[in-house]
Design a protein around this motif. Structure first.
Motif, PDB file in Angstrom:
ATOM      1  N   ASN B 240      29.246   9.842 -62.125  1.00 39.50           N
ATOM      2  CA  ASN B 240      28.514   8.983 -61.178  1.00 39.50           C
ATOM      3  C   ASN B 240      28.511   7.516 -61.628  1.00 39.50           C
ATOM      4  O   ASN B 240      27.446   6.957 -61.955  1.00 39.50           O
ATOM      5  CB  ASN B 240      27.085   9.513 -61.012  1.00 39.50           C
ATOM      6  CG  ASN B 240      26.361   8.880 -59.821  1.00 39.50           C
ATOM      7  OD1 ASN B 240      26.921   8.054 -59.105  1.00 39.50           O
ATOM      8  ND2 ASN B 240      25.104   9.256 -59.633  1.00 39.50           N
ATOM      9  N   ASP B 242      28.551   4.586 -60.373  1.00 38.09           N
ATOM     10  CA  ASP B 242      27.653   3.585 -59.770  1.00 38.09           C
ATOM     11  C   ASP B 242      26.195   4.025 -59.837  1.00 38.09           C
ATOM     12  O   ASP B 242      25.321   3.358 -59.301  1.00 38.09           O
ATOM     13  CB  ASP B 242      28.052   3.322 -58.316  1.00 38.09           C
ATOM     14  CG  ASP B 242      29.427   2.687 -58.223  1.00 38.09           C
ATOM     15  OD1 ASP B 242      29.620   1.638 -58.868  1.00 38.09           O
ATOM     16  OD2 ASP B 242      30.306   3.248 -57.541  1.00 38.09           O
ATOM     17  N   ARG B 243      25.962   5.146 -60.457  1.00 37.87           N
ATOM     18  CA  ARG B 243      24.609   5.709 -60.576  1.00 37.87           C
ATOM     19  C   ARG B 243      23.887   5.737 -59.232  1.00 37.87           C
ATOM     20  O   ARG B 243      22.797   5.189 -59.074  1.00 37.87           O
ATOM     21  CB  ARG B 243      23.782   4.930 -61.599  1.00 37.87           C
ATOM     22  CG  ARG B 243      24.339   5.102 -62.983  1.00 37.87           C
ATOM     23  CD  ARG B 243      23.297   4.734 -64.002  1.00 37.87           C
ATOM     24  NE  ARG B 243      23.927   4.108 -65.148  1.00 37.87           N
ATOM     25  CZ  ARG B 243      23.322   3.241 -65.941  1.00 37.87           C
ATOM     26  NH1 ARG B 243      22.080   2.883 -65.706  1.00 37.87           N
ATOM     27  NH2 ARG B 243      23.946   2.744 -66.970  1.00 37.87           N
ATOM     28  N   ILE B 244      24.538   6.338 -58.272  1.00 41.45           N
ATOM     29  CA  ILE B 244      23.919   6.476 -56.950  1.00 41.45           C
ATOM     30  C   ILE B 244      22.826   7.538 -57.050  1.00 41.45           C
ATOM     31  O   ILE B 244      23.080   8.668 -57.493  1.00 41.45           O
ATOM     32  CB  ILE B 244      24.988   6.836 -55.904  1.00 41.45           C
ATOM     33  CG1 ILE B 244      25.912   5.623 -55.734  1.00 41.45           C
ATOM     34  CG2 ILE B 244      24.344   7.219 -54.579  1.00 41.45           C
ATOM     35  CD1 ILE B 244      27.128   5.876 -54.909  1.00 41.45           C
ATOM     36  N   ARG B 251      22.040   2.300 -53.579  1.00 42.75           N
ATOM     37  CA  ARG B 251      23.421   1.832 -53.741  1.00 42.75           C
ATOM     38  C   ARG B 251      24.400   2.744 -53.004  1.00 42.75           C
ATOM     39  O   ARG B 251      24.086   3.876 -52.671  1.00 42.75           O
ATOM     40  CB  ARG B 251      23.791   1.841 -55.227  1.00 42.75           C
ATOM     41  CG  ARG B 251      23.040   0.822 -56.047  1.00 42.75           C
ATOM     42  CD  ARG B 251      23.525   0.836 -57.479  1.00 42.75           C
ATOM     43  NE  ARG B 251      22.947   1.922 -58.248  1.00 42.75           N
ATOM     44  CZ  ARG B 251      21.770   1.849 -58.848  1.00 42.75           C
ATOM     45  NH1 ARG B 251      21.056   0.744 -58.783  1.00 42.75           N
ATOM     46  NH2 ARG B 251      21.292   2.871 -59.518  1.00 42.75           N
ATOM     47  N   GLY B 253      28.918   3.518 -53.123  1.00 46.95           N
ATOM     48  CA  GLY B 253      30.111   3.238 -53.915  1.00 46.95           C
ATOM     49  C   GLY B 253      31.362   3.435 -53.089  1.00 46.95           C
ATOM     50  O   GLY B 253      31.342   4.124 -52.065  1.00 46.95           O
ATOM     51  N   TYR B 255      35.379   4.699 -53.608  1.00 45.56           N
ATOM     52  CA  TYR B 255      36.144   5.429 -54.616  1.00 45.56           C
ATOM     53  C   TYR B 255      37.582   5.644 -54.168  1.00 45.56           C
ATOM     54  O   TYR B 255      37.835   6.032 -53.025  1.00 45.56           O
ATOM     55  CB  TYR B 255      35.440   6.752 -54.925  1.00 45.56           C
ATOM     56  CG  TYR B 255      34.018   6.490 -55.371  1.00 45.56           C
ATOM     57  CD1 TYR B 255      33.771   5.768 -56.548  1.00 45.56           C
ATOM     58  CD2 TYR B 255      32.935   6.866 -54.591  1.00 45.56           C
ATOM     59  CE1 TYR B 255      32.476   5.476 -56.948  1.00 45.56           C
ATOM     60  CE2 TYR B 255      31.632   6.572 -54.984  1.00 45.56           C
ATOM     61  CZ  TYR B 255      31.414   5.873 -56.166  1.00 45.56           C
ATOM     62  OH  TYR B 255      30.145   5.567 -56.546  1.00 45.56           O
ATOM     63  N   THR B 312      27.347   7.409 -50.295  1.00 43.65           N
ATOM     64  CA  THR B 312      25.985   7.164 -50.741  1.00 43.65           C
ATOM     65  C   THR B 312      25.217   8.462 -50.528  1.00 43.65           C
ATOM     66  O   THR B 312      25.803   9.464 -50.128  1.00 43.65           O
ATOM     67  CB  THR B 312      25.339   5.984 -49.994  1.00 43.65           C
ATOM     68  OG1 THR B 312      24.058   5.715 -50.582  1.00 43.65           O
ATOM     69  CG2 THR B 312      25.122   6.284 -48.516  1.00 43.65           C
TER      70      THR B 312
END
Lengths: 60, 378
Positions: B240, B242-244, B251, B253, B255, B312
């Motif tokens: 993870n 983007d640490r969603i 947030r 992301g 990919y 997200t």
């Protein structure tokens, strides 16, 4: 934009204009109960349906 | 009480739309509605500073404007900052909202503003701010400023603030504990009886309403269109990056899937606390149908599958947040020249209140794009 979802009432409520019904909350574009080949065929059909909706001006 | 006041070029007395590009001006003392505010607040209230800025400048240089105002307010102590009233002026509302929020967060100074319910500033800042419901009628200026003054006084004095109906501010979506005489079942039946009799009653949980979204025109030539996949089902690369967040995600992301024909479970994980993610973990194509879309691309059904998918998590998220995510994702899609996006909603479970919230961001996508994207392939 077209939305593939298994939560149809929500899509309607928020006013999505193009909605295609998915196969389930836990696998919107798949079905774990089907053999892999059939599951893929199902996914092809779903994706095709979504692409058809993108080309239409009718609310669905 | 020392007050600072933010006004746009119109209420600040500079002029109408032709002056919307004017930069920030700082005046000592009250200007326009600020004088009314002073008189309504009583003799100990003084507007020390008035910030006036053109609406276009304010929106185009929001960070710069906010920083300049914060800097000035660090030098000059005030007890209350007032923005507007902005009525239905969207750029004005967005600027006043941004400034008020920054002042409240950065300086800890109480703030109050006023807008009509439809002002986009309300969408953005209703969670963070007390926004007096100004309606759209500018001739009601005096009433609106009076309500702002009354609420501002309480905020500055740190007095308890009543409900939206009592104080005249727009609902912030907060639930507050309160002691009441009757239990829930009795209150509910009372409401039902009132409703059946055609009498007035006030719901304790008003439903969020959604304005209609204009439908973007059909994609004319799909075989030339660039298609992007978006999901709120929380599919992210392993680790993870983007640490969603799996709940109330702040947030999203993008990919890379360029050159890949299939998503494999070992490369991905699912950050979503709202549904049983095992099936998607086993085969991520069940959420983001890369394999089928790649075939469509190879067969010429679509022009190009965009090299990134967007992800997200749609779970349990306040509308102000999901709207921002939606706007940001729409801007990204526009930047990348995408013509058509299937959005894939998974994992919206059975609690109606947050279902609404979780999927709200879908709505902002067509709205953002509808002007420019109506005929992407023509």
């Amino acid at each position: 934009m077209v939305q593939i979802t298994s939560a149809l009432p929500i899509a309607k409520m928020v006013g999505s204009n193009r909605v295609v019904l998915g196969t389930g909350i836990v696998h919107v574009t798949g079905d774990a109960k089907l053999p892999p080949a059939d599951e893929k065929e199902l996914r092809r059909k779903l994706v095709q349906k979504a692409l058809d909706a993108l080309q239409s001006n009718e609310k669905q | 009480m020392r007050i600072a006041h933010y006004l746009n070029q119109f209420f600040g007395g500079i002029g109408a739309e032709e002056h919307a590009g004017r930069g920030l001006e700082i005046h000592e003392g009250a200007v326009g509605p600020g004088k009314l505010l002073e008189s309504l607040l009583g003799s100990d209230a003084r507007v020390i500073l008035t910030f006036v800025c053109g609406d276009n400048f304010a929106v185009e240089h929001q960070a710069e404007l906010t920083a300049a105002i914060l800097e000035k307010l660090r030098e000059t102590r005030v007890d209350l900052v007032v923005g507007g009233p902005c009525f239905d002026a969207g750029r004005y509302g967005m600027a006043a909202g941004a400034i008020c929020r920054a002042v409240q967060t950065e300086l800890g100074v109480p703030v109050v503003t006023a807008m009509s319910e439809e002002n986009p500033g309300v969408d953005l800042y209703r969670d963070a701010l007390y926004i007096i419901d100004s309606g759209t009628n500018v001739t009601k200026l005096r009433d609106v400023v009076a309500r702002m003054a009354a609420l501002g006084k309480k905020l500055a004095a740190n007095d308890p603030i009543g409900s939206p109906t009592q104080e005249g501010y727009l609902r912030r979506g907060w639930l507050r504990d309160q002691l009441v005489e009757k239990r829930a079942a009795t209150r509910l039946v009372d409401m039902l009886v009132a409703k059946m009799k055609g009498e007035l009653f006030e719901s304790e949980m008003p439903a969020t309403s959604f304005a209609p979204v204009p439908m973007p025109a059909a994609v004319r030539n799909l075989s030339k269109a660039r298609v992007m996949l978006i999901t709120d089902g929380g599919l992210v690369p392993k680790g993870n990056p983007d640490r969603i967040e799996g709940t109330a995600a702040t947030r999203w992301g993008s990919y890379n899937i360029g050159g890949s024909d299939d998503l494999r479970g070992e490369d991905y994980e699912v950050s979503h606390g709202g549904y049983d993610t095992r099936f998607v973990q086993e085969d991520p194509d069940r959420l983001v149908p890369l394999d089928a879309m790649r075939e469509m691309e190879k067969n010429g059904v679509i022009g190009k599958l965009h090299d990134e998918f967007i992800s997200t998590c749609g779970r349990s998220n306040p509308l102000s947040n999901t709207r921002r995510l939606g706007r940001e994702i729409a801007e990204k899609a526009k930047r990348d020249g995408v013509d058509a996006e299937p959005a894939l909603a998974a994992a919206l479970r059975s609690q109606p209140n947050w279902k609404k919230q979780a999927s709200r961001w879908f709505k902002s996508l067509p709205r953002c794009r509808s002007q420019k994207w109506s005929d992407p392939t023509a």
